[in-house]
Design an enzyme around this catalytic site. Sequence first.
Site, PDB file in Angstrom:
ATOM      1  N   SER A 252      92.011  54.505 -47.689  1.00  0.00           N
ATOM      2  CA  SER A 252      91.133  53.382 -47.392  1.00  0.00           C
ATOM      3  C   SER A 252      90.565  52.825 -48.699  1.00  0.00           C
ATOM      4  CB  SER A 252      90.047  53.831 -46.404  1.00  0.00           C
ATOM      5  OG  SER A 252      89.433  52.723 -45.798  1.00  0.00           O
TER       6      SER A 252
ATOM      7  N   ASP B 164      93.921  52.100 -40.727  1.00  0.00           N
ATOM      8  CA  ASP B 164      93.221  52.914 -41.723  1.00  0.00           C
ATOM      9  C   ASP B 164      93.702  54.372 -41.762  1.00  0.00           C
ATOM     10  OD1 ASP B 164      90.990  54.524 -42.944  1.00  0.00           O
ATOM     11  OD2 ASP B 164      90.037  52.557 -43.006  1.00  0.00           O
TER      12      ASP B 164
END
Length: 301
Positions: free
Chosen positions: A46, A175
Site C-alpha cells: 500500500s 490493496d
Amino acid sequence: MKNCEINIPDVALIIEGGGMRASYTAGAIVTMLEREMNFGKVYGISAGSSHTVNYLSRDIARTKAAFVDIVKDPDFGGVGSFLRGTGYFNAPHLYEGLVEDYAGTDEVMAYDWGTFCANPADFHIEAFDWETGETVAWTRKDVQTPRDLLLRVRASSSMPIFMPPVTFGGRTYLDGGMGESWGICLRAAQRDGFKRFFIVRTQERGYRKKPVSAFEAALMRAVFGKHPLVAERTIERWRHYNALLDEIDALEASGAAYVFYPEKMDVTNKTSDLAKLQAAYNRGYAQAQREADAWEKWLRG
C-alpha cells in the site's frame, strides 16, 4: 546531516502502509536516504509500496511530495473524483498518470527511472486478487518500464471503497493489506531468508486494531456482494494483523528487529489537509533524525 554510507545486505527493510499516515514515515525514509543507508531488499504494501519505489530511486524530494505536497495537485481527488469512479484519491492520475505526464522533466513528481534501474537493491510489493483471494507479489523482474512499476504500486495501494480496483494482465487487484502479509511483509522477508528486520510502522507503539462491528461487517458484505473475499478479508483482518504485531514485538525484544514507531500519529489514512500533512512530516523527520545514530548502531551490530 551525517554522510556515512552503509550497505546493509543482511537486513530486510519492511515498510508498513497506512495511506496518508505515510506523511510521517516519509521523514524516516528521507533520513535513510540522507544517511545513505542502502538496504539490499525492500518490502512494502500500500503506501509502503510508494515509499519502497521512491527509496529505490533515492529521491528525497519525491518521497516527501508523494504524501505531503501532492495534495496541492488540483487533480488529487475528493468527492468529485470519487463520484466519477476514479476514487477519493484519483488513483490513475496519482500513480502511472503522473509518471507519464512528467517523464523526462525536472518536476518533483517525475520518477527517476534511471536511478531506480541502477540501484542494485531488489523490492517486493504485494496486492490482493479480488476474484481468487490470492496474494500476488512483484519484484524487479516483473517491471520493464516506469508504468509497469507504478501500476503495481497503485494495485498495492487501492483501498477498498476509496479507490477503484486495478485490472491488468487479466486480473483485478485491491490493496495488498488484505493479503497474507496483512499489511506488513514480515513473512515474505522471512521466506527470503532474512533473520534481521528494520520495520517502519505507521501506528504508535502498542496500537492494535479493534474487531469490525456487526454494522461494518454487514456494510462490507453489501458493498462487495459480488466479491465476498474482499469483505471477509477486511472483516477478519484485525485478528491476523494483531497477531503479526505480537510477533514483531517478540522479534524486537529478541534484538532481531528494529522498529520505528511514530511518537504521535495525528493524521489518518485519508487526511488531505496540507498543513496537517506537513506537520506530520516535520515530526517524523525530527524523530528520525534523533534516532538515526541508534539505527546505524543496530544495523552495524
